[in-house]
Design a protein around this motif. Structure first.
Motif, PDB file in Angstrom:
ATOM      1  N   ASP A 354       0.808  -1.222   0.000  1.00  9.29           N
ATOM      2  CA  ASP A 354       0.000   0.000   0.000  1.00  9.29           C
ATOM      3  C   ASP A 354       0.844   1.277   0.000  1.00  9.29           C
ATOM      4  N   TYR A 355       2.161   1.157   0.133  1.00  6.85           N
ATOM      5  CA  TYR A 355       3.032   2.317   0.229  1.00  6.85           C
ATOM      6  C   TYR A 355       4.446   1.900  -0.137  1.00  6.85           C
ATOM      7  N   ALA A 356       5.332   2.883  -0.223  1.00  6.68           N
ATOM      8  CA  ALA A 356       6.749   2.604  -0.480  1.00  6.68           C
ATOM      9  C   ALA A 356       7.595   3.407   0.496  1.00  6.68           C
ATOM     10  N   LEU A 357       8.658   2.793   0.966  1.00  8.00           N
ATOM     11  CA  LEU A 357       9.598   3.451   1.891  1.00  8.00           C
ATOM     12  C   LEU A 357      10.986   3.464   1.291  1.00  8.00           C
ATOM     13  N   ALA A 393      -2.162  12.395   2.987  1.00 10.87           N
ATOM     14  CA  ALA A 393      -2.496  12.084   4.374  1.00 10.87           C
ATOM     15  C   ALA A 393      -1.915  10.746   4.794  1.00 10.87           C
ATOM     16  N   THR A 394      -1.969   9.759   3.904  1.00 11.49           N
ATOM     17  CA  THR A 394      -1.416   8.449   4.234  1.00 11.49           C
ATOM     18  C   THR A 394       0.098   8.508   4.369  1.00 11.49           C
ATOM     19  N   ALA A 395       0.748   9.217   3.463  1.00 11.95           N
ATOM     20  CA  ALA A 395       2.208   9.330   3.536  1.00 11.95           C
ATOM     21  C   ALA A 395       2.642   9.990   4.840  1.00 11.95           C
ATOM     22  N   THR A 396       1.939  11.032   5.246  1.00 15.58           N
ATOM     23  CA  THR A 396       2.291  11.718   6.491  1.00 15.58           C
ATOM     24  C   THR A 396       1.980  10.849   7.699  1.00 15.58           C
ATOM     25  N   ALA A 397       0.888  10.113   7.656  1.00 14.18           N
ATOM     26  CA  ALA A 397       0.558   9.228   8.774  1.00 14.18           C
ATOM     27  C   ALA A 397       1.639   8.171   8.966  1.00 14.18           C
ATOM     28  N   ILE A 398       2.150   7.635   7.876  1.00 10.15           N
ATOM     29  CA  ILE A 398       3.217   6.634   7.970  1.00 10.15           C
ATOM     30  C   ILE A 398       4.474   7.256   8.563  1.00 10.15           C
ATOM     31  N   ALA A 399       4.809   8.474   8.115  1.00 10.41           N
ATOM     32  CA  ALA A 399       5.998   9.145   8.656  1.00 10.41           C
ATOM     33  C   ALA A 399       5.839   9.424  10.137  1.00 10.41           C
ATOM     34  N   LYS A 400       4.637   9.705  10.574  1.00  7.25           N
ATOM     35  CA  LYS A 400       4.402   9.960  12.000  1.00  7.25           C
ATOM     36  C   LYS A 400       4.545   8.675  12.813  1.00  7.25           C
ATOM     37  N   VAL A 401       4.142   7.564  12.227  1.00  7.96           N
ATOM     38  CA  VAL A 401       4.358   6.281  12.898  1.00  7.96           C
ATOM     39  C   VAL A 401       5.850   6.027  13.089  1.00  7.96           C
TER      40      VAL A 401
END
Length: 463
Positions: A354-357, A393-401
């Motif tokens: 669902d995302y990339a890091l 919003a999803t990208a920022t939520a992941i960074a906050k995690v």
């Protein structure tokens, strides 16, 4: 029209810098004018800074910097009675980039009353037209990409075709004194007038390649521009700054710049071959080059560049000075990635599809990664986390995690809680839409100018 070269003995090119808006000393342009140029040529863009500028149709340079350079060059071109040619306007060469530079130029002309005629050459391409060419079998891939799919064309926010010298020369023949072109090969900007005035293609294309980045082919790249004089058997190149120099090595070395093969370089109309070129120092500042050849292509092609949105990015950066973690930074980074994936799944319900890091370890191996020859421990490491997700919003939520892990994550064997240093507060910075280049293909054309549109304006007079 530029000064006549009916005698075909020489054509001079004044290149003030590697890019419009990069700045240069006005005195170097004045010195260039004393060498009797037939054209002032400067590049206005590049793909060097990535797909964002093409994708958004915006420039990497400021309007103030472009206006400053243009003011000097428009005045110089008017006084010398020669064309000013700018290619790849607005960085990506989009239609909006051409109009942006043209608007700045027209404001300057209206203010100064120079009364020069401007031609805008647009290079942006319509996906419907390109799909027709694709269906007709006229679009071919360049390595490493494979066959093009129509959906890729539809996904691009902007697509440009990379013109050769022909549309530029056509515009000058039609009376343009200032040519503001969309995406063009760096060399076409400088080669157009010499080719139009009858100079041989081998020396012309080679000289255009060497001057494309201004002073980069000199011993002092920061000093600004260069001047090339093309004749029937070769060309001479010299710096515009009297304290700089061209040497055989500095000139020959520029064929290594942005080329797959240092001896051969493809243009829309054919291939430059410098394998037999000789570089000779005429004195301590000038170099003469002979032996360059140009092989006309059987099929004229126009290269496509396209950029599309891949998602939305949020970035976070922390610094590690803990000596134990720095000595074991690869294990720490692997632990960070593992724990982050677990916590993202727990808190946000997302899996790794669902995302990339991207975790980059600056000070350790961020540039070369696994092939970095320096295997010693770093004294300090900067950890950049780049998250790409379908929404901001999803990208920022992941960074906050990731935030608490990037602040205090210890290795399993450590008996204390380390502290790291975020570079900013808040630690997360939203970058917006992210782009990628997705086209590395050529279109077979019957006419070198058929994919480009030229708009001529009347003289701009003082208001």
């Amino acid at each position: 029209m530029p000064p006549s070269a009916d005698a075909a003995d020489r054509v001079g090119m004044l290149v003030p810098s590697g890019m419009l808006g990069a700045g240069f000393d006005p005195a170097t342009v004045e010195r260039g004018l004393t060498l009797n140029p037939h054209v002032i040529a400067v590049d206005g863009g590049s793909t060097d800074s990535g797909p964002y500028y093409l994708g958004t149709g915006t420039a990497k340079t400021t309007a103030a910097a472009v206006a400053r350079d243009l003011r000097i060059l428009l005045d110089a071109a008017a006084r010398a009675g020669i064309p000013l040619v700018v290619g790849s306007c607005g960085t990506g060469g989009t239609d909006s980039g051409v109009d942006w530079v043209a608007g700045i130029a027209e404001d300057i002309l209206a203010e100064t009353g120079l009364g020069l005629k401007i031609a805008r050459i647009y290079s942006e391409q319509n996906s419907t037209f390109l799909k027709e060419q694709l269906d007709a079998g006229r679009i071919q891939p360049l390595a490493p990409l494979g066959p093009l799919e129509a959906a890729t064309l539809e996904d691009c926010t902007h697509i440009v075709g990379m013109m050769g010298h022909e549309p530029i020369a056509d515009a000058i023949r039609a009376g343009a004194q200032v040519v503001l072109a969309g995406r063009a090969t760096d060399t076409a900007v400088a080669a157009a007038v010499p080719l139009m005035l009858g100079m041989p293609p081998g020396p012309t294309w080679h000289a255009a390649k060497i001057v494309e980045c201004g002073g980069q082919c000199t011993t002092n790249p920061r000093a600004g521009g260069v001047f090339a004089t093309i004749d029937r058997s070769g060309f001479v190149i010299e710096p515009l700054d009297p304290d700089s120099a061209c040497t055989p090595i500095s000139v020959a070395a520029h064929m290594l710049y942005e080329t797959v093969n240092p001896y051969r370089m493809r243009e829309p109309a054919g291939t430059l071959d410098v394998s037999s070129a000789d570089y000779t120092a005429l004195d301590d500042r000038r170099v003469r080059v002979e032996g360059s050849r140009f092989e006309p292509a059987e099929q004229h092609t126009i290269k496509l560049e396209g950029s599309r949105i891949t998602g939305y990015e949020t970035v976070s950066f922390t610094g590690i000075r803990d000596p134990y973690i720095a000595a074991n930074i690869d294990r720490w980074a692997a632990l960070l990635r593992t724990m982050l994936a677990e916590r993202i799944a727990q808190t946000l319900g997302l899996n790794t599809d669902d995302y990339a890091l991207d975790i980059r370890l600056y000070g350790h191996n961020a540039i070369l990664q696994d092939i970095d020859p320096d295997t010693g421990p770093a004294r300090e490491v900067g950890v950049m986390l780049l998250v790409n997700a379908p929404t901001q919003a999803t990208a920022t939520a992941i960074a906050k995690v990731a935030n608490p892990l990037m602040l205090h994550l210890p290795l399993p064997e450590m008996h204390y809680l380390p502290s790291f240093a975020f570079a900013t507060s808040p630690a997360e910075t939203e970058r917006g839409a992210a782009y990628e280049f997705v086209l590395n293909h050529v279109v077979e054309v019957d006419s070198p100018s058929s994919m480009f549109r030229t708009h001529h304006t009347r003289e701009v007079t003082r208001v």
